[in-house]
Motif scaffolding. Structure first.
Motif, short mmCIF file in Angstrom:
data_model
loop_
_atom_site.label_atom_id
_atom_site.label_comp_id
_atom_site.label_asym_id
_atom_site.label_seq_id
_atom_site.Cartn_x
_atom_site.Cartn_y
_atom_site.Cartn_z
N ALA A 48 1.02 -1.20 0.00
CA ALA A 48 0.12 0.05 0.16
C ALA A 48 0.99 1.25 0.02
O ALA A 48 1.84 1.48 0.76
CB ALA A 48 -0.80 0.08 1.11
N SER A 50 1.18 5.11 0.27
CA SER A 50 0.48 6.64 0.55
C SER A 50 1.79 7.56 1.29
O SER A 50 2.76 6.97 1.46
CB SER A 50 -0.58 6.28 1.52
OG SER A 50 -0.19 6.04 2.73
N THR A 77 -3.55 4.02 -1.64
CA THR A 77 -4.66 4.01 -0.83
C THR A 77 -4.95 5.44 -0.42
O THR A 77 -4.32 6.32 -0.54
CB THR A 77 -4.16 3.25 0.64
OG1 THR A 77 -3.05 3.73 1.31
CG2 THR A 77 -4.24 1.77 0.49
N GLU A 79 -6.42 6.82 2.74
CA GLU A 79 -6.94 7.04 4.04
C GLU A 79 -6.85 8.53 4.61
O GLU A 79 -7.50 9.04 5.45
CB GLU A 79 -5.67 6.04 5.02
CG GLU A 79 -4.37 6.39 4.98
CD GLU A 79 -3.43 5.67 4.07
OE1 GLU A 79 -2.39 5.31 4.29
OE2 GLU A 79 -4.24 5.14 3.07
N CYS A 96 -6.95 2.92 8.54
CA CYS A 96 -5.97 2.73 7.66
C CYS A 96 -6.10 1.38 6.95
O CYS A 96 -6.12 1.28 5.85
CB CYS A 96 -4.55 2.86 8.46
SG CYS A 96 -2.93 2.43 7.23
N ALA A 99 -9.01 1.25 4.65
CA ALA A 99 -8.59 1.60 3.40
C ALA A 99 -7.75 0.69 2.58
O ALA A 99 -7.80 0.60 1.37
CB ALA A 99 -7.32 3.06 3.46
N LEU A 100 -6.75 -0.07 3.31
CA LEU A 100 -6.08 -0.88 2.63
C LEU A 100 -7.06 -2.09 1.81
O LEU A 100 -6.78 -2.33 0.66
CB LEU A 100 -4.81 -1.58 3.46
CG LEU A 100 -4.39 -2.86 3.03
CD1 LEU A 100 -3.39 -2.52 1.73
CD2 LEU A 100 -3.60 -3.57 4.32
N ALA A 103 -8.96 -1.18 -0.96
CA ALA A 103 -7.96 -1.28 -2.31
C ALA A 103 -7.80 -2.80 -2.63
O ALA A 103 -7.62 -2.93 -3.97
CB ALA A 103 -6.59 -0.38 -1.77
#
Length: 271
Positions: A48, A50, A77, A79, A96, A99-100, A103
């Motif tokens: 991931a 970000s 991601t 987040e 978090c 969001a992962l 995805a």
């Protein structure tokens, strides 16, 4: 093959296809490597990306996957678009991980794969709200199922000759920000810049913790490097100020995993 590795391989061999959440740390690296040995190209490592992922860790993850011939993809991601994540309460990791998995789910559905995390037994006793998000999305924890501890993870990694066997733990940059202070790309970049300076000074195990809305940087450093850090306190303070901090301090307690969790029982974490 050691008994520990055999247990992990036996557990992974029960799966058809796996997506491994792969940060490049010791836990996820072992899981990705073992899954590749057990399942071949039916195991895919996913990183991931970000603002909370240090650039150095992204490069390290790519390098490890390439050297191990592990199929590897990166997903972005979002987040930081979530106000609940930015607010940085004690539940930040839940948002978090959510969001992962948001995805990962489309890729997992396309592959017909299950999602796996490198959680080990020692992680279960820590404050890790992200685990509840993982369970809610149907993720599995093969190393917990195989009853592996953090010590076991490093032992097996040495047995396999993995470069990550003795790699210091490297949590996401957001974990460096005091609960209740907003997580912003600007503050994450400042923390990353400060930590990179300490790494260039030769320090190996440390965290730069941000307090007071990014005004104060508190450096936790492993006990064996604390004397050297005190001797170079002037250089460290200059680096911290160059990264945008006004004040800098060395924590006499040394490096502690989850060091910010001490705030959860002391101060309100919502505004």
């Amino acid at each position: 093959m050691s008994e520990l590795l055999a247990r992990l391989m036996a557990r992974l061999s029960q799966e058809d296809k796996l997506l491994i959440a792969f940060s490049g740390g010791a836990d996820s690296a072992l899981l990705a490597s073992a899954a590749h040995r057990a399942l071949g190209d039916r195991a895919v490592a996913v990183t991931a990306v970000s603002a909370s992922l240090p650039a150095s860790e992204r490069v390290a993850a790519r390098t490890f996957a390439r050297e191990q011939n592990i199929p590897h993809v990166e997903v972005c991601t979002d987040e930081l678009d979530n106000p609940d994540y930015v607010a940085n309460t004690g539940n930040r990791c839940f948002h978090c991980k959510t969001a992962l998995f948001d995805a990962l789910i489309p890729l997992a559905t396309m592959m017909g794969a299950r999602m796996a995390l490198g959680t080990n037994l020692d992680d279960l006793g820590d404050h890790r709200p992200g685990q509840s998000a993982a369970v809610a999305r149907g993720a599995i924890f093969p190393m917990v199922d195989a009853e592996l501890t953090k010590f076991d993870v490093r032992s097996i990694s040495r047995e396999l000759g993995l470069a990550t066997a003795d790699k210091p733990a490297a949590a996401c940059l957001s974990s460096r920000i005091a609960y209740g202070d907003n997580v912003t790309p600007e503050l994450l970049a400042r923390i990353e810049r400060a930590e990179e300076s300490l790494r260039q000074f030769g320090f190996r195990e440390f965290r730069v913790r941000a307090h007071a809305d990014g005004t104060l940087a508190r450096v936790e450093i492993v006990d064996t490097e604390l004397t050297s850090a005190f001797e170079r306190r002037g250089d460290i303070l200059t680096a911290l100020r160059s990264a945008g901090f006004v004040f800098g301090s060395l924590d006499l307690g040394g490096l502690r995993s989850g060091g910010m969790n001490a705030l959860l029982s002391l101060t309100p974490v919502s505004r």
